[in-house]
Design an enzyme around this catalytic site. Structure first.
Site, short mmCIF file in Angstrom:
data_model
loop_
_atom_site.label_atom_id
_atom_site.label_comp_id
_atom_site.label_asym_id
_atom_site.label_seq_id
_atom_site.Cartn_x
_atom_site.Cartn_y
_atom_site.Cartn_z
N PHE A 123 7.85 -56.52 -65.88
CA PHE A 123 6.65 -56.74 -65.06
C PHE A 123 5.38 -56.51 -65.86
CE2 PHE A 123 3.39 -54.83 -62.22
CZ PHE A 123 3.00 -56.01 -61.60
N SER A 139 14.28 -49.01 -57.29
CA SER A 139 14.88 -49.89 -58.31
C SER A 139 15.25 -51.26 -57.77
CB SER A 139 16.13 -49.24 -58.93
OG SER A 139 15.78 -47.98 -59.45
N ARG A 149 12.74 -53.55 -57.40
CA ARG A 149 11.56 -54.34 -57.79
C ARG A 149 10.56 -54.53 -56.64
NH1 ARG A 149 11.90 -53.71 -63.07
NH2 ARG A 149 10.22 -55.24 -63.25
N LEU A 206 -7.52 -38.72 -57.90
CA LEU A 206 -6.88 -37.71 -57.06
C LEU A 206 -5.36 -37.78 -57.10
CD1 LEU A 206 -9.32 -38.12 -54.09
CD2 LEU A 206 -9.37 -36.37 -55.87
C1 YNC Z 1 3.98 -46.44 -61.72
N1 YNC Z 1 3.85 -45.18 -61.39
O1 YNC Z 1 7.74 -49.73 -65.11
P1 YNC Z 1 8.51 -52.90 -65.70
S1 YNC Z 1 1.04 -43.30 -59.65
C2 YNC Z 1 2.99 -48.51 -62.18
N2 YNC Z 1 2.88 -47.22 -61.84
O2 YNC Z 1 8.01 -52.35 -64.28
P2 YNC Z 1 10.77 -50.92 -58.94
C3 YNC Z 1 5.27 -48.40 -62.26
N3 YNC Z 1 4.17 -49.13 -62.40
O3 YNC Z 1 8.78 -51.70 -66.53
P3 YNC Z 1 10.78 -48.17 -58.16
C4 YNC Z 1 5.25 -47.06 -61.93
N4 YNC Z 1 6.50 -46.58 -61.88
O4 YNC Z 1 9.72 -53.72 -65.44
C5 YNC Z 1 7.30 -47.61 -62.19
N5 YNC Z 1 6.56 -48.69 -62.44
O5 YNC Z 1 7.36 -53.69 -66.24
C6 YNC Z 1 7.02 -50.01 -62.82
N6 YNC Z 1 8.12 -42.95 -57.12
O6 YNC Z 1 9.72 -51.48 -60.01
C7 YNC Z 1 8.19 -49.98 -63.80
N7 YNC Z 1 4.32 -42.94 -57.46
O7 YNC Z 1 10.27 -51.23 -57.58
C8 YNC Z 1 8.79 -51.35 -63.61
O8 YNC Z 1 10.72 -49.35 -59.23
C9 YNC Z 1 8.62 -51.58 -62.13
O9 YNC Z 1 11.62 -48.58 -56.98
C10 YNC Z 1 9.91 -51.23 -61.38
O10 YNC Z 1 9.28 -48.02 -57.64
C11 YNC Z 1 8.29 -47.38 -58.43
O11 YNC Z 1 0.10 -44.28 -57.49
C12 YNC Z 1 7.63 -46.28 -57.61
O12 YNC Z 1 5.68 -41.78 -58.79
C13 YNC Z 1 6.63 -45.57 -58.51
O13 YNC Z 1 7.77 -44.16 -55.24
C14 YNC Z 1 6.92 -46.92 -56.43
O14 YNC Z 1 9.50 -44.88 -58.18
C15 YNC Z 1 8.72 -45.31 -57.09
O15 YNC Z 1 11.14 -46.93 -58.86
C16 YNC Z 1 8.16 -44.10 -56.39
O16 YNC Z 1 12.13 -51.42 -59.23
C17 YNC Z 1 7.65 -41.67 -56.63
O17 YNC Z 1 7.58 -50.71 -61.69
C18 YNC Z 1 6.14 -41.71 -56.44
C19 YNC Z 1 5.38 -42.14 -57.68
C20 YNC Z 1 3.44 -43.43 -58.46
C21 YNC Z 1 2.21 -42.60 -58.54
C22 YNC Z 1 0.09 -44.36 -58.68
C23 YNC Z 1 -0.74 -45.37 -59.42
C24 YNC Z 1 -0.04 -46.70 -59.33
C25 YNC Z 1 -0.70 -47.78 -60.14
C26 YNC Z 1 -0.01 -49.13 -59.97
C27 YNC Z 1 -0.63 -50.21 -60.83
C28 YNC Z 1 -1.93 -50.71 -60.28
C29 YNC Z 1 -2.46 -51.89 -61.08
C30 YNC Z 1 -3.84 -52.37 -60.62
C31 YNC Z 1 -3.77 -53.15 -59.29
C32 YNC Z 1 -5.15 -53.62 -58.80
C33 YNC Z 1 -5.70 -54.63 -59.76
C34 YNC Z 1 -7.03 -55.18 -59.37
C35 YNC Z 1 -8.02 -55.72 -59.35
MG MG Z 2 12.07 -50.91 -55.48
#
Ligand code: YNC
Ligand code: MG
Length: 431
Positions: A4, A145, A147, A431
């Site tokens: 991604f 996991s 996506r 935050l």
């Molecule tokens: C993460 N924390 O690498 P690839 S922070 C961004 N931020 O993608 P799936 C993340 N991306 O490697 P899951 C990420 N963690 O294939 C994982 N990824 O390129 C990427 N955790 O998706 C990962 N909250 O759905 C991979 O993974 C892809 O089911 C895999 O879901 C991930 O709020 C997650 O830590 C984090 O709830 C939702 O693990 C889940 O694991 C979860 O298969 C516990 O995803 C809570 C947690 C994250 C806190 C945060 C900031 C997020 C920023 C997101 C990016 C924003 C971009 C800008 C958008 C606006 C643009 C404009 C204008």
């Molecule tokens: Mg998922």
């Protein structure tokens, strides 16, 4: 790797530092070109907008995060943002309800995923970048996991783009393409006994509990003359001080007065802000001097008044600020408890997190010592701070210990020259 993130307009690890100039990564688009339909979810799910003002809906978001949000590597603690905190964090001036994005199960209506954006004026290498700050990305543990996260990210990007904003800032514990800065958390024990009991920290070799408690004991009261809670009439002065101070950092935020009022006016168990009021400091000093003159025999005043000597040396009374306000310093922290997972006696760790601070003429170490004193007095167990801005100058002296794991800062659709930044060049706190 990064199926991604490798496809997104973010700096990539392969980007050569010498080629990097500040600016957007994607070719500029217009709002008309932005896709009008929401991204497709797996068929059992639907998009929703979460109305954070509604007590029931904020409770749903709270519960999702309470059970599924960020944990430490050993799964001993999980962030437990309060409903009141979420209302504060998600509704600054200019907030958009459709940037509070939820995913529900069709039929049961259960909230199973969330992501949010709020507007913010970012400054990167001096350039204003209208942006959103993305936070609270969360997917139910059972749905990991699959996506879903990329769909949430693409959907919030679409909704932000529809309002003519093309850049974002966000932080994460994980390493993704490509951090603009990597910071570390430091922790200052306020209640070492409890921190040891919940295994947040451990008793150091050759230390007894009694010696540990003594090591971290703080004074009963603060030392900076004129320190008081921020009030609404301080907003203009705090805004000027804050923006002036933050301008020196390479990546930071610029605050309007409305934003300062929102982010800094004290709210119990959400945010605490104190200012140093030089006029109040002078009054306190005069009062002290006259009461000493009345009450003490000649010659006894020096020994009895240790705080009057500290007030004359901290310089708070002699600010040369151009504004007419008597506010010279600001210190703030926010409240973010963590759930203690699977402990018999304790279920919550009460943590204060350092927020924006402007030392002005007050020595930063003294100001932070007072913040620690205030937090200890309010019953927090630990005070956390990142190593960004000038924080490295006080962390060791004030007995902070370095944490495990890093906090990575990211920008979406913005390249910044001369990155990664050093933490001391970073002036942005999410935050
Ligand atoms: C993460 N924390 O690498 P690839 S922070 C961004 N931020 O993608 P799936 C993340 N991306 O490697 P899951 C990420 N963690 O294939 C994982 N990824 O390129 C990427 N955790 O998706 C990962 N909250 O759905 C991979 O993974 C892809 O089911 C895999 O879901 C991930 O709020 C997650 O830590 C984090 O709830 C939702 O693990 C889940 O694991 C979860 O298969 C516990 O995803 C809570 C947690 C994250 C806190 C945060 C900031 C997020 C920023 C997101 C990016 C924003 C971009 C800008 C958008 C606006 C643009 C404009 C204008
Ligand atoms: Mg998922």
């Amino acid at each position: 790797k990064y199926a991604f993130w490798g496809s997104q307009p973010v700096m990539q690890f392969s980007d050569e530092a010498k080629d990097v100039e500040d600016g957007p990564i994607d070719a500029p688009k217009t709002v008309e070109e932005v896709r009008k339909e929401p991204y497709t979810l797996p068929s059992s799910f639907v998009w929703c907008e979460c109305n954070i003002n509604d007590p029931h809906e904020v409770q749903e978001v709270y519960t999702l995060l309470h059970n599924n949000y960020v944990e430490d590597d050993d799964a001993m603690f999980r962030f437990n943002y309060s409903p009141e905190f979420l209302q504060w964090a998600l509704q600054p001036p200019g907030y958009q309800r459709d940037w509070h994005v939820g995913v529900r199960v069709k039929g049961s209506n259960k909230l199973v995923a969330f992501i949010s954006g709020i507007p913010a004026s970012i400054r990167a290498n001096g350039k204003p970048v209208p942006a959103v700050e993305i936070n609270f990305l969360c997917v139910l543990k059972k749905l990991r996991s699959k996506r879903l996260a990329p769909v949430l990210i693409k959907e919030i990007t679409r909704r932000v783009n529809l309002r003519g904003i093309w850049q974002a800032a966000y932080t994460a514990g994980v390493v993704l393409p490509r951090p603009v800065c990597g910071c570390r958390y430091w922790h200052r024990s306020l209640n070492p006994k409890k921190l040891i009991e919940v295994r947040f920290s451990s008793l150091q070799p050759r230390m007894t509990m009694a010696r540990t408690i003594k090591l971290y004991r703080l004074p009963a009261s603060t030392t900076t003359p004129g320190l008081r809670p921020m009030e609404a009439h301080d907003t203009a002065a705090v805004t000027e001080l804050l923006n002036g101070h933050l301008a020196q950092f390479k990546l930071t935020q610029h605050f309007s007065e409305d934003e300062v009022a929102h982010w800094f006016l004290p709210q119990p168990l959400v945010v605490d802000t104190y200012v140093v009021d030089s006029q109040l400091a002078q009054q306190q000093q005069q009062q002290q001097q006259s009461s000493e003159a009345q009450q003490l025999p000649a010659g006894a005043a020096d020994a009895a008044a240790p705080s009057s000597s500290s007030s004359s040396s901290n310089g708070a009374g002699s600010s040369s600020s151009s504004s007419s306000s008597s506010i010279v310093s600001v210190v703030s922290f926010y409240t973010l408890p963590s759930s203690v997972l699977g402990h018999e006696e304790h279920n919550e760790l009460r943590a204060a997190y350092m927020f924006y601070t402007v030392p002005g003429p007050t020595p930063l170490t003294q100001l932070m010592q007072d913040a620690l004193t205030l937090a200890a007095g309010k019953g927090y167990d630990v005070f956390n701070a990142l190593d960004l801005m000038d924080n490295a100058s006080f962390l060791k002296e004030l007995k902070f210990g370095i944490g495990d794991g890093a906090l990575q800062y990211y920008l979406y659709n913005w390249r910044m020259a001369n990155t990664p930044l050093q933490p001391k060049e970073l002036g942005l706190i999410l935050l």
